[in-house]
Design an enzyme around this catalytic site. Structure first.
Site, PDB file in Angstrom:
ATOM      1  N   LYS A 280      12.543  -0.335  -3.805  1.00  0.00           N
ATOM      2  CA  LYS A 280      13.596  -1.125  -3.143  1.00  0.00           C
ATOM      3  C   LYS A 280      14.927  -0.906  -3.878  1.00  0.00           C
ATOM      4  CE  LYS A 280      10.047  -4.117  -1.334  1.00  0.00           C
ATOM      5  NZ  LYS A 280       9.653  -5.390  -0.756  1.00  0.00           N
TER       6      LYS A 280
ATOM      7  N   SER B  12       2.463  -7.829  -1.593  1.00  0.00           N
ATOM      8  CA  SER B  12       1.902  -8.450  -2.796  1.00  0.00           C
ATOM      9  C   SER B  12       0.701  -7.704  -3.367  1.00  0.00           C
ATOM     10  CB  SER B  12       1.569  -9.929  -2.531  1.00  0.00           C
ATOM     11  OG  SER B  12       2.762 -10.651  -2.258  1.00  0.00           O
TER      12      SER B  12
ATOM     13  N   HIS C 289      11.009  -0.529   7.674  1.00  0.00           N
ATOM     14  CA  HIS C 289      10.556  -1.530   6.702  1.00  0.00           C
ATOM     15  C   HIS C 289      11.063  -2.903   7.148  1.00  0.00           C
ATOM     16  CE1 HIS C 289      10.167  -3.887   3.061  1.00  0.00           C
ATOM     17  NE2 HIS C 289       9.258  -3.015   2.668  1.00  0.00           N
TER      18      HIS C 289
ATOM     19  N   ASN D 216       7.380   1.507  -3.647  1.00  0.00           N
ATOM     20  CA  ASN D 216       8.703   1.275  -3.044  1.00  0.00           C
ATOM     21  C   ASN D 216       9.546   0.472  -4.029  1.00  0.00           C
ATOM     22  OD1 ASN D 216      10.915   0.647  -1.526  1.00  0.00           O
ATOM     23  ND2 ASN D 216       9.813  -0.586  -0.006  1.00  0.00           N
TER      24      ASN D 216
ATOM     25  N   GLY E 124       6.486  -9.807  -1.274  1.00  0.00           N
ATOM     26  CA  GLY E 124       7.205 -10.466  -2.361  1.00  0.00           C
ATOM     27  C   GLY E 124       6.848 -11.927  -2.554  1.00  0.00           C
TER      28      GLY E 124
ATOM     29  N   GLU F 291      12.414  -5.244   5.678  1.00  0.00           N
ATOM     30  CA  GLU F 291      13.746  -5.615   5.170  1.00  0.00           C
ATOM     31  C   GLU F 291      14.844  -4.908   5.967  1.00  0.00           C
ATOM     32  OE1 GLU F 291      12.775  -4.768   1.094  1.00  0.00           O
ATOM     33  OE2 GLU F 291      11.363  -6.441   1.178  1.00  0.00           O
TER      34      GLU F 291
ATOM     35  N   GLU G 146       2.646  -4.229   6.989  1.00  0.00           N
ATOM     36  CA  GLU G 146       3.206  -5.090   5.944  1.00  0.00           C
ATOM     37  C   GLU G 146       3.565  -6.437   6.568  1.00  0.00           C
ATOM     38  OE1 GLU G 146       4.909  -2.814   2.385  1.00  0.00           O
ATOM     39  OE2 GLU G 146       6.475  -2.873   3.882  1.00  0.00           O
TER      40      GLU G 146
HETATM   41  P1  13P Z   1       5.762  -6.458  -2.647  1.00  0.00           P
HETATM   42  O1  13P Z   1       4.645  -5.548  -3.145  1.00  0.00           O
HETATM   43  O2  13P Z   1       6.789  -6.748  -3.692  1.00  0.00           O
HETATM   44  O3  13P Z   1       5.212  -7.640  -1.951  1.00  0.00           O
HETATM   45  O4  13P Z   1       6.554  -5.597  -1.537  1.00  0.00           O
HETATM   46  C1  13P Z   1       5.852  -4.975  -0.528  1.00  0.00           C
HETATM   47  C2  13P Z   1       6.749  -4.053   0.194  1.00  0.00           C
HETATM   48  O5  13P Z   1       7.660  -4.459   0.893  1.00  0.00           O
HETATM   49  C3  13P Z   1       6.521  -2.617   0.016  1.00  0.00           C
HETATM   50  O6  13P Z   1       7.269  -1.856   0.917  1.00  0.00           O
END
Ligand code: 13P
Length: 258
Positions: free
Chosen positions: A15, A218, A99, A13, A177, A101, A171
């Site tokens: 982002k 992560s 997601h 992903n 992150g 976010e 997640e």
């Molecule tokens: P990270 O791997 O940067 O923690 O992000 C995870 C994520 O949100 C994948 O959709």
């Protein structure tokens, strides 16, 4: 129920990162590494403007494209939105819905996530419905209640055949992150719970047992090997590490060779 008899799914992903030039370099590197991945399904999840570029660059490879989001309606006056059929049209195979976010920063409610999941299925896309608790929710014992509230509206709208296509992604918000990957025990406990929830709410016990559930939060080249050893985990949704070609390839190898 072990997930290790079917190929894992590893999704990068991206982002809101990338450019035409950096995407091309990343995808060229991945294509060069494919032969070393082993038995794994790999997908990249670029921002909307780069989906067509990625689909074109990956056309002759087994790596597929995933979209990060979609509209909850099928067509019409929804300025700024992208429909499921458009994503299918340009060659996406999967689409993320809910997601954290999207839920946290853009107000996607669980009902909206259910509507997005419906649109994805109607267009022939495979929805990946993301769920996860915050640290505060975990600390006061609300992990299961949070996951149930996030998932139940989606489950309520699905037929038995829809359910067979659905993929879930666990997640935990506190792991995204942050560098704080969930422990094997935390992941296993939640994945058991999600399978039980799906079985209890739909009656589809067998489907719930074999349903693919990804872990995200992560994931990196160093922890991918023990994550790949967890029999419950069907694959991973990788954020930051998916932008580094060597790290993402290493994660793909960990799951392809488990
Ligand atoms: P990270 O791997 O940067 O923690 O992000 C995870 C994520 O949100 C994948 O959709």
């Amino acid at each position: 129920m072990t997930q290790q008899h079917v190929p894992a799914l590893v999704i990068g992903n991206w982002k809101m990162n990338g450019s035409l030039a950096t995407n091309a370099a990343l995808l060229e590197s991945l294509r060069g590494d494919i032969a070393s991945f082993g038995n794994v399904h790999v997908s990249v999840c670029p921002p909307f403007p780069y989906l067509a570029q990625s689909a074109a660059l990956l056309a002759k490879s087994p790596i597929s494209c995933t979209a990060q989001n979609l509209c909850h309606e099928a067509i019409g006056a929804y300025t700024g939105e992208v429909s499921a059929s458009m994503l299918a049209d340009i060659g996406c195979r999967y689409v993320l819905a809910g997601h954290s976010e999207r839920r946290g920063l853009f107000g996607d409610s669980s009902e909206r996530v259910a509507a997005k999941t419906r649109q994805a299925l109607n267009a022939g896309l495979i929805p990946i419905v993301c769920v996860g608790e915050t640290l505060a929710q975990r600390e006061i014992g609300l992990t299961e209640a949070t996951l149930a509230a996030q998932l139940l509206p989606t489950l309520a709208g699905l037929s038995a055949s829809d359910l067979e296509k659905l993929i879930l992604a666990y997640e935990p918000v506190w792991a995204i992150g942050t560098g704080h990957v969930a422990t094997a025990e935390q992941i296993t406990t939640v994945l058991h719970y999600l399978r039980k929830l799906v079985a209890d709410k739909t009656g589809a016990t067998k489907v719930a047992q074999s349903m693919r559930i990804l872990y995200g939060g992560s994931v990196n080249a160093a922890n991918a090997s023990w994550l790949a050893d967890l029999p419950e985990v069907s694959g991973v949704l990788v954020g930051g590490a998916s932008l580094k070609a060597e790290d993402f390839s290493e994660i793909c190898r960990s799951f392809g060779q488990r």
